[in-house]
Design a protein around this motif. Structure first.
Motif, short mmCIF file in Angstrom:
data_model
loop_
_atom_site.label_atom_id
_atom_site.label_comp_id
_atom_site.label_asym_id
_atom_site.label_seq_id
_atom_site.Cartn_x
_atom_site.Cartn_y
_atom_site.Cartn_z
N HIS A 109 0.83 -1.21 0.00
CA HIS A 109 0.00 0.00 0.00
C HIS A 109 0.86 1.26 0.00
N SER A 110 1.94 1.25 0.78
CA SER A 110 2.79 2.44 0.84
C SER A 110 3.50 2.67 -0.50
N MET A 111 3.94 1.60 -1.17
CA MET A 111 4.56 1.75 -2.49
C MET A 111 3.54 2.29 -3.50
N ALA A 112 2.30 1.87 -3.38
CA ALA A 112 1.26 2.34 -4.29
C ALA A 112 1.02 3.84 -4.11
N ILE A 113 1.05 4.32 -2.88
CA ILE A 113 0.86 5.75 -2.64
C ILE A 113 2.02 6.54 -3.24
N VAL A 114 3.24 6.07 -3.04
CA VAL A 114 4.42 6.75 -3.61
C VAL A 114 4.33 6.73 -5.14
N ASP A 115 3.96 5.59 -5.71
CA ASP A 115 3.84 5.49 -7.16
C ASP A 115 2.76 6.43 -7.69
N LEU A 116 1.65 6.52 -6.99
CA LEU A 116 0.58 7.43 -7.41
C LEU A 116 1.08 8.88 -7.39
N ALA A 117 1.84 9.24 -6.37
CA ALA A 117 2.39 10.59 -6.30
C ALA A 117 3.33 10.84 -7.49
N PHE A 118 4.17 9.85 -7.83
CA PHE A 118 5.06 9.98 -8.99
C PHE A 118 4.25 10.08 -10.29
N LEU A 119 3.19 9.29 -10.41
CA LEU A 119 2.35 9.36 -11.62
C LEU A 119 1.78 10.77 -11.79
N ILE A 120 1.27 11.31 -10.71
CA ILE A 120 0.67 12.64 -10.77
C ILE A 120 1.72 13.69 -11.11
N LEU A 121 2.93 13.51 -10.62
CA LEU A 121 4.01 14.46 -10.89
C LEU A 121 4.52 14.35 -12.33
N ARG A 122 4.64 13.14 -12.87
CA ARG A 122 5.37 12.92 -14.11
C ARG A 122 4.50 12.79 -15.37
N GLU A 123 3.27 12.34 -15.23
CA GLU A 123 2.47 12.07 -16.43
C GLU A 123 2.17 13.34 -17.21
N LYS A 124 2.00 13.16 -18.50
CA LYS A 124 1.67 14.29 -19.37
C LYS A 124 0.32 14.87 -18.98
N ARG A 125 0.20 16.17 -19.14
CA ARG A 125 -1.05 16.86 -18.79
C ARG A 125 -2.15 16.62 -19.83
N LYS A 126 -1.74 16.32 -21.06
CA LYS A 126 -2.71 16.02 -22.12
C LYS A 126 -2.46 14.61 -22.62
N LYS A 127 -3.54 13.84 -22.74
CA LYS A 127 -3.43 12.48 -23.23
C LYS A 127 -4.52 12.23 -24.26
N LEU A 128 -4.15 11.52 -25.30
CA LEU A 128 -5.13 11.08 -26.28
C LEU A 128 -5.75 9.79 -25.77
N HIS A 129 -7.05 9.78 -25.64
CA HIS A 129 -7.76 8.59 -25.15
C HIS A 129 -9.02 8.39 -25.98
N ARG A 130 -9.04 7.32 -26.74
CA ARG A 130 -10.20 6.98 -27.58
C ARG A 130 -10.67 8.16 -28.43
N ALA A 131 -9.74 8.71 -29.18
CA ALA A 131 -9.99 9.79 -30.13
C ALA A 131 -10.41 11.11 -29.49
N THR A 132 -10.22 11.25 -28.18
CA THR A 132 -10.46 12.54 -27.54
C THR A 132 -9.25 12.88 -26.68
N ILE A 133 -9.03 14.16 -26.50
CA ILE A 133 -7.91 14.60 -25.67
C ILE A 133 -8.42 14.85 -24.26
N LYS A 134 -7.79 14.19 -23.31
CA LYS A 134 -8.09 14.39 -21.90
C LYS A 134 -7.02 15.32 -21.35
N GLU A 135 -7.46 16.38 -20.70
CA GLU A 135 -6.51 17.36 -20.17
C GLU A 135 -6.62 17.42 -18.66
N CYS A 136 -5.48 17.41 -18.01
CA CYS A 136 -5.43 17.47 -16.54
C CYS A 136 -4.66 18.70 -16.11
N ALA A 137 -5.04 19.20 -14.97
CA ALA A 137 -4.32 20.32 -14.37
C ALA A 137 -3.12 19.78 -13.61
#
Length: 124
Positions: free
Chosen positions: A31-59
């Protein structure tokens, strides 16, 4: 954080850790590794992603990802992953905006867990 910030100690985990064998070969995640990984995902992932022919944008402070993809990443079942994310949401650590296509997960600054995400420019 609270008024005692000057007395707080912490550990900095850099992005290089994500390539270390102790992190990449560790599945299923605790569980603790999952929390750290989630924090890294939020920090590192692109703010815009193409998903099923639509662009998803995150702040900043958000990530868009399907629960199934997170489950695979952590070596968990989809059901366990969903329950764990809901638990984190109940504790005020994250906020989940789920749709049939995936979820936008927002990291909330929570004194409960003591993890904050620092983006370029120093903001959390």
């Amino acid at each position: 954080m609270n008024q005692n910030d000057d007395n707080q100690k912490g550990v900095f985990i850099g992005e290089k850790f994500l390539q270390h064998w102790s992190y990449t070969k560790r599945k299923p995640f605790s569980h603790s590794m999952a929390i750290v990984d989630l924090a890294f995902l939020i920090l590192r992932e692109k703010r815009k992603k193409l998903h099923r022919a639509t662009i998803k944008e995150c702040a900043e402070g958000q990530v868009f990802m399907a629960i199934q993809n997170i489950a695979i990443r952590w070596g968990w079942s989809r059901c366990k992953t969903k329950k764990f994310l809901e638990l984190l949401e109940d504790e005020g650590i994250i906020e989940i905006d789920a749709s049939g296509e995936g979820a936008i997960i927002s990291w909330l600054e929570s004194e409960e867990i003591g993890i904050s995400i620092k983006f370029e420019g120093g903001g959390a």
